[in-house]
Design an enzyme around this catalytic site. Structure first.
Site, PDB file in Angstrom:
ATOM      1  N   ARG A 258       0.864  -1.181   0.000  1.00 56.53           N
ATOM      2  CA  ARG A 258       0.000   0.000   0.000  1.00 56.53           C
ATOM      3  C   ARG A 258       0.896   1.226   0.000  1.00 56.53           C
ATOM      4  O   ARG A 258       1.562   1.497   0.989  1.00 56.53           O
ATOM      5  CB  ARG A 258      -0.910  -0.059   1.235  1.00 56.53           C
ATOM      6  CG  ARG A 258      -1.444   1.271   1.685  1.00 56.53           C
ATOM      7  CD  ARG A 258      -2.598   1.173   2.647  1.00 56.53           C
ATOM      8  NE  ARG A 258      -2.327   0.470   3.895  1.00 56.53           N
ATOM      9  CZ  ARG A 258      -1.630   0.937   4.921  1.00 56.53           C
ATOM     10  NH1 ARG A 258      -1.063   2.117   4.864  1.00 56.53           N
ATOM     11  NH2 ARG A 258      -1.476   0.221   6.017  1.00 56.53           N
ATOM     12  N   HIS A 262      -3.434   3.877   5.267  1.00 54.79           N
ATOM     13  CA  HIS A 262      -4.514   2.893   5.442  1.00 54.79           C
ATOM     14  C   HIS A 262      -5.853   3.511   5.061  1.00 54.79           C
ATOM     15  O   HIS A 262      -6.589   2.997   4.236  1.00 54.79           O
ATOM     16  CB  HIS A 262      -4.540   2.407   6.891  1.00 54.79           C
ATOM     17  CG  HIS A 262      -5.814   1.732   7.283  1.00 54.79           C
ATOM     18  ND1 HIS A 262      -6.174   0.506   6.775  1.00 54.79           N
ATOM     19  CD2 HIS A 262      -6.827   2.112   8.102  1.00 54.79           C
ATOM     20  CE1 HIS A 262      -7.367   0.166   7.283  1.00 54.79           C
ATOM     21  NE2 HIS A 262      -7.771   1.122   8.077  1.00 54.79           N
ATOM     22  N   TYR A 271       4.883   4.617  11.235  1.00 51.55           N
ATOM     23  CA  TYR A 271       5.247   3.208  11.351  1.00 51.55           C
ATOM     24  C   TYR A 271       6.078   2.661  10.183  1.00 51.55           C
ATOM     25  O   TYR A 271       6.391   1.490  10.163  1.00 51.55           O
ATOM     26  CB  TYR A 271       3.996   2.345  11.575  1.00 51.55           C
ATOM     27  CG  TYR A 271       2.899   2.520  10.545  1.00 51.55           C
ATOM     28  CD1 TYR A 271       2.929   1.805   9.346  1.00 51.55           C
ATOM     29  CD2 TYR A 271       1.840   3.389  10.757  1.00 51.55           C
ATOM     30  CE1 TYR A 271       1.936   1.957   8.391  1.00 51.55           C
ATOM     31  CE2 TYR A 271       0.835   3.557   9.807  1.00 51.55           C
ATOM     32  CZ  TYR A 271       0.883   2.838   8.629  1.00 51.55           C
ATOM     33  OH  TYR A 271      -0.102   2.988   7.688  1.00 51.55           O
TER      34      TYR A 271
END
Lengths: 361, 325
Positions: A258, A262, A271
């Site tokens: 990705r 998100h 992260y």
């Protein structure tokens, strides 16, 4: 069977086209007409434009929460292209490319993300379930759809999607297990995009691959390069044909990434490192497909630019329509709880209407 | 007409409807070969084959989740959850999806499916075999919750549930599965979902209950009538959608109200019933509407369960209190 030759337990992953658009497994290359290749490529481009624009609209405060797809176009288009119109599509929530391929209108897709249930009322001829927000719960629906097709002796196949995080869920296990026990014509595509919001893939499971989970269900499983549309297509095609012949379900892990957040509420810099994203950007599924098509002289940089421009206009116009769409009628939020409104619902609607009328006076 | 208990009636009704409608499939844990741990589905696999009546893997979310998929794809699944206490893994599917699919898809998809589950205590069972959690599901828009109390009602309500276009949770009073027999007509009949039944007319007090406690209520009423108290008895039959009119009209006549159930007291069906009475018949009340229910405790294991279960003596005592108020 191809799937047997790429055992995830032996660390094998199916890959046909490299990131430069070169075909590295000529024998495995699917026989797709030029027209089909271009159709798929254009749909990937459209997916990218729809996605990028949605993010922009959201940042401008014009769109609600949106789950971007950038980077996963091949995993979606490659798999859904292996199905027929009569087949069922069971999405998770990040399958924009597959929805467009299935024939859902862009207007409807935007309407959904704009916060209107009408966006999930697909036309009668489109066999597709609405977005399932509770992770992996849709795998049980998919197993049931496929079991019903088998019961009715129809040859429709169900293709369902789930993420890497979804494979940790009990509902994934229950659905896979039901489908396997009852030989349901089901193909499950795991879009392994490496993160479930912020949690990396290795925290989800101790196994080296997600595809090898198929072993526990007694069904075939294969890991494919999810950014290589040909690898995804070939595996999906074989799985769909297998299912259609009545030989049961298959699990396909499409290894992808990705590139965006998100959802629009997420900050991925917390992260993951920029270097990691840059590395994956080099493996961009659209970029490599484009290189392949240009090498084959089926496409050009100029055509690409023109096409993107046309899509941007289409998308802008469509979104304007969505922005100007009517509010959800008051009756509609009551009308679809049951086939017939219960006495309580009738009364609640009536009381609220009277209150609104009183307030206007 | 044949004399049947509730369990025989479930079996007879499933059989009759499977014969009539081949889109019906029946499955769950032990449902196929064995015919269910209570034998509610006995003989159906033999008669209709493994395609239509089958054992499923031991997984409640899978059972309900696959039923949702089947219902979307043109079948009418009737699934069994072995005990309502085991339904919790399926709640994600029941509340998260079954109740919502029609609304989510703005009517493109609807779910003609029935989830059967034996409920309630008093059978001296292990933990998780005695729960009465109907209120949890009645709270959820999009679900219907039905509880029969007699063999006759079981057939009519089960047929109505199977033919209903929306998902129905059919909770079966397992304590009285085999308690008594009744004449059950052979022919096809339905009892409307959402309508309560006035079991007995009366003028002093309205007593409302449902399911496995109806025999206790009827016994209590006999006792009370001997003492000159005229009781109107209502069997809810359907928990949701609830029949407000029957309740309100009855209380307008009697002025007194007692709800009876074995489920825990707080946030329960009786709480809803008392709200209905207060909203719809407040000025007719001669006494505060009240209830006799299970305690707000985990259902005790058999050595302590009798304190939690409602017997007719407790109903008699509560009704007398209300009449004397």
């Amino acid at each position: 069977m191809l799937i047997d030759k790429f055992s995830p337990l032996e660390g094998k992953m199916l890959s046909i086209m490299d990131p430069e658009g070169n075909i590295i497994e000529k024998d495995l290359m699917p026989q797709l007409e030029d027209e089909k290749l271009l159709e798929l490529y254009k749909m990937m481009l459209l997916t990218k434009v729809v996605d990028t624009k949605a993010l922009q609209y959201q940042r401008q405060g014009r769109m609600l929460t949106y789950a971007p797809n950038r980077g996963q176009e091949a995993a979606q288009l490659g798999s859904i292209a292996a199905t027929e119109e009569r087949d069922w599509l069971v999405p998770a929530f990040r399958e924009l490319g597959a929805w467009l391929y299935k024939g859902v209108s862009l207007e409807q897709i935007y309407l959904y993300w704009y916060g209107n249930e009408e966006g999930s009322k697909f036309p009668e001829n489109i066999n597709m379930l609405p977005v399932a927000v509770p992770i992996a719960s849709q795998i049980n629906h998919a197993a049931g759809l496929a079991m019903a097709s088998r019961y009715k002796k129809e040859d429709a196949v169900t293709m369902a999607y789930v993420g890497d995080g979804g494979t940790s869920h009990g509902e994934f296990h229950e659905g896979m297990n039901f489908a396997a026990v009852f030989d349901a014509p089901l193909v499950v595509i795991i879009q392994n995009n490496q993160y479930a919001i912020s949690v990396p893939r290795h925290v989800q499971t101790r196994t080296k691959t997600l595809a090898e989970k198929a072993v526990a269900y007694g069904i075939p499983g294969i890991q494919v390069d999810g950014n290589d549309i040909f690898a995804v297509y070939v595996a999906a095609k074989e799985a769909v044909e297998r299912a259609r012949r009545g030989e049961g379900p298959t699990l396909i892990e499409a290894v992808t990434y990705r590139l965006g957040p998100h959802t629009t509420s997420d900050d991925p810099t917390i992260y993951r490192e920029d270097e990691e994203v840059e590395e994956w950007a080099k493996k961009d599924p659209i970029l490599r497909f484009k290189k392949f098509l240009i090498n084959k002289e089926l496409w050009s940089v100029e055509q690409d630019e023109k096409e993107i421009e046309a899509y941007e206009e289409l998308v802008n116009n469509t979104f304007k329509k969505v922005e100007n769409s009517k509010e959800v009628p008051l009756e509609d939020i009551f009308a679809y709880q049951y086939e017939t409104m219960t006495p309580n619902l009738v009364q609640q609607l009536e009381d609220y209407r009277q209150y609104l009328e009183g307030r206007e006076k | 007409m044949a004399l049947m208990n509730i369990l025989n009636t479930i079996n007879h009704t499933l059989d009759q409807e499977m014969e009539r409608d081949d889109t019906i499939v029946v499955y769950g844990e032990d449902v196929g070969h064995e015919g269910g741990v209570f034998r509610a589905t006995v003989g159906l696999q033999k008669k209709y084959g493994k395609e239509r009546c089958f054992d499923s893997p031991l997984a409640e979310a899978g059972i309900v989740g696959t039923a949702i998929g089947m219902a979307i794809n043109g079948l009418k699944p009737i699934v069994e959850i072995q005990f309502s206490g085991f339904i919790l893994p399926a709640v994600n599917q029941i509340i998260g999806h079954a109740a919502r699919m029609r609304n989510r898809s703005r009517g493109k998809y609807h779910l003609p499916m029935v989830i059967r589950a034996p409920y309630g205590g008093g059978i001296r069972a292990l933990e998780h075999h005695s729960e009465s959690i109907e209120a949890m599901f009645a709270h959820i828009p999009g679900l219907k919750v039905v509880i029969p109390s007699t063999p006759y009602d079981t057939k009519g309500l089960l047929l109505a549930a199977i033919r209903d276009p929306d998902p129905v949770l059919f909770l079966e009073p397992k304590r009285i599965y085999r308690a008594f027999k009744q004449e059950v007509p052979e022919e096809d009949y339905t009892i409307p979902i959402g309508k309560a039944k006035i079991v007995k007319e009366g003028k002093d007090v309205t007593v409302v209950s449902y399911g496995a406690l109806m025999p206790q209520v009827n016994e209590a009423v006999k006792e009370l009538e001997k003492e000159g108290i005229s009781v109107e008895v209502i069997d809810l039959r359907t928990i949701s959608p609830i029949d407000k009119d029957t309740i309100i009209n009855s209380v307008k006549k009697t002025g007194r109200f007692v709800a009876v159930h074995e489920a825990v007291k707080s946030f329960s069906v009786s709480a809803e019933l008392i709200s209905i009475v207060n909203e719809g018949a407040f000025l007719y009340l001669e006494a505060p509407p009240t209830r006799i229910t299970g305690f707000d405790i985990t259902v005790p294991l058999p050595r302590g369960e009798h304190h939690h279960m409602i017997d007719s003596a407790r109903i008699v005592a509560k009704v007398k209190e209300v009449v004397k108020f």
